[in-house]
Design a protein around this motif. Structure first.
Motif, PDB file in Angstrom:
ATOM      1  N   ALA A 117       0.833  -1.210   0.000  1.00  0.00           N
ATOM      2  CA  ALA A 117       0.000   0.000   0.000  1.00  0.00           C
ATOM      3  C   ALA A 117       0.866   1.258   0.000  1.00  0.00           C
ATOM      4  N   ARG A 135       2.204   1.874  -3.403  1.00  0.00           N
ATOM      5  CA  ARG A 135       1.148   2.368  -4.306  1.00  0.00           C
ATOM      6  C   ARG A 135       0.875   3.845  -4.082  1.00  0.00           C
ATOM      7  N   TRP A 136       1.114   4.321  -2.861  1.00  0.00           N
ATOM      8  CA  TRP A 136       0.885   5.740  -2.553  1.00  0.00           C
ATOM      9  C   TRP A 136       2.123   6.587  -2.795  1.00  0.00           C
ATOM     10  N   GLY A 166      -1.738   2.201 -10.321  1.00  0.00           N
ATOM     11  CA  GLY A 166      -2.840   1.513 -10.976  1.00  0.00           C
ATOM     12  C   GLY A 166      -2.843   0.011 -10.763  1.00  0.00           C
ATOM     13  N   PHE A 167      -1.850  -0.514 -10.049  1.00  0.00           N
ATOM     14  CA  PHE A 167      -1.783  -1.962  -9.807  1.00  0.00           C
ATOM     15  C   PHE A 167      -2.911  -2.358  -8.866  1.00  0.00           C
ATOM     16  N   ASP A 168      -3.787  -3.221  -9.338  1.00  0.00           N
ATOM     17  CA  ASP A 168      -4.952  -3.583  -8.522  1.00  0.00           C
ATOM     18  C   ASP A 168      -4.841  -4.958  -7.882  1.00  0.00           C
ATOM     19  N   ALA A 169      -3.682  -5.569  -7.941  1.00  0.00           N
ATOM     20  CA  ALA A 169      -3.376  -6.834  -7.267  1.00  0.00           C
ATOM     21  C   ALA A 169      -4.238  -7.993  -7.755  1.00  0.00           C
ATOM     22  N   ARG A 170      -4.730  -7.937  -8.991  1.00  0.00           N
ATOM     23  CA  ARG A 170      -5.415  -9.106  -9.547  1.00  0.00           C
ATOM     24  C   ARG A 170      -4.416 -10.203  -9.873  1.00  0.00           C
TER      25      ARG A 170
END
Length: 81
Positions: free
Chosen positions: A2, A5-6, A54-58
């Protein structure tokens, strides 16, 4: 993750160091010239940094790293043709 990502560069660097072995190995296998491989592999973390928000951890970070590296390496392969 997290924090990376920030925009936390220290957290991002820790992620890259923890997950770099497989993407780098993948890149070295695909590019025969060591210098081209080094250049491509230096671009991979930069591309990952730009896309981290933009990485959404899918997918896993491993998969994302190999995919990113593969895309960059492919541009080097096409340029060599």
């Amino acid at each position: 993750m997290a924090a990376a990502r920030w925009g936390n560069s220290v957290a991002f660097e820790q992620l890259v160091l923890a997950h770099r072995r497989e993407p780098f190995t993948h890149g070295y296998r695909m590019l025969p010239a060591a210098q081209d491989a080094e250049d491509a592999l230096q671009e991979s973390p930069l591309a990952a940094w730009r896309g981290m928000a933009g990485f959404d951890a899918r997918s896993s970070l491993r998969t994302a790293g190999v995919t990113t590296t593969g895309a960059i390496v492919a541009t080097y392969v096409r340029a060599a043709d």
